[in-house]
Scaffold this active site. Sequence first.
Site, mmCIF file in Angstrom:
data_model
loop_
_atom_site.group_PDB
_atom_site.id
_atom_site.type_symbol
_atom_site.label_atom_id
_atom_site.label_comp_id
_atom_site.label_asym_id
_atom_site.label_seq_id
_atom_site.Cartn_x
_atom_site.Cartn_y
_atom_site.Cartn_z
ATOM 1 N N TRP A 71 -6.483 -6.818 -6.991
ATOM 2 C CA TRP A 71 -6.997 -7.922 -6.173
ATOM 3 C C TRP A 71 -6.140 -9.173 -6.348
ATOM 4 O O TRP A 71 -5.818 -9.846 -5.370
ATOM 5 C CB TRP A 71 -8.428 -8.255 -6.560
ATOM 6 C CG TRP A 71 -9.462 -7.276 -6.132
ATOM 7 C CD1 TRP A 71 -9.324 -6.237 -5.244
ATOM 8 C CD2 TRP A 71 -10.814 -7.235 -6.575
ATOM 9 N NE1 TRP A 71 -10.514 -5.565 -5.118
ATOM 10 C CE2 TRP A 71 -11.446 -6.159 -5.920
ATOM 11 C CE3 TRP A 71 -11.549 -8.004 -7.467
ATOM 12 C CZ2 TRP A 71 -12.786 -5.844 -6.127
ATOM 13 C CZ3 TRP A 71 -12.877 -7.696 -7.674
ATOM 14 C CH2 TRP A 71 -13.490 -6.627 -7.006
ATOM 15 N N HIS A 130 0.818 -1.214 0.000
ATOM 16 C CA HIS A 130 0.000 0.000 0.000
ATOM 17 C C HIS A 130 0.854 1.267 0.000
ATOM 18 O O HIS A 130 0.444 2.282 -0.559
ATOM 19 C CB HIS A 130 -0.992 -0.019 1.160
ATOM 20 C CG HIS A 130 -2.184 -0.869 0.851
ATOM 21 N ND1 HIS A 130 -2.138 -2.243 0.925
ATOM 22 C CD2 HIS A 130 -3.421 -0.538 0.423
ATOM 23 C CE1 HIS A 130 -3.316 -2.722 0.555
ATOM 24 N NE2 HIS A 130 -4.114 -1.711 0.247
#
EC number: 5.1.3.32
Length: 104
Positions: free
Chosen positions: A77, A22
Amino acid sequence: MERVASIMYLYPGNKEEYKKRHDELWPEMKEALKAHGAANYSIFLDEKTDTLFAYVEVEDKAIYDKIAETEICQKWWKYMAPIMKSNPNNSPVAVDLKEVFYLA
């Protein structure tokens, strides 16, 4: 703005990798989130349980939900699936939370 919150689950031993991924969020993914109305997006980690708490403000939940149809989201994903509980389509297993209090 609508406030949306959910919980997701990391596999044990992946805290650092989740944060790293992230910290290096792909620019295309950032753009897609913003294009679908996301703002003030935060993810918190309960280190004892490997549970993630996500909070995002969206202009329109129906528009925000359409991000799932984008190629970049599906690629993200797939990239994240090895380190967190995921559905067969690689989307994270997520539990939507009901807001029970708000102080403006």
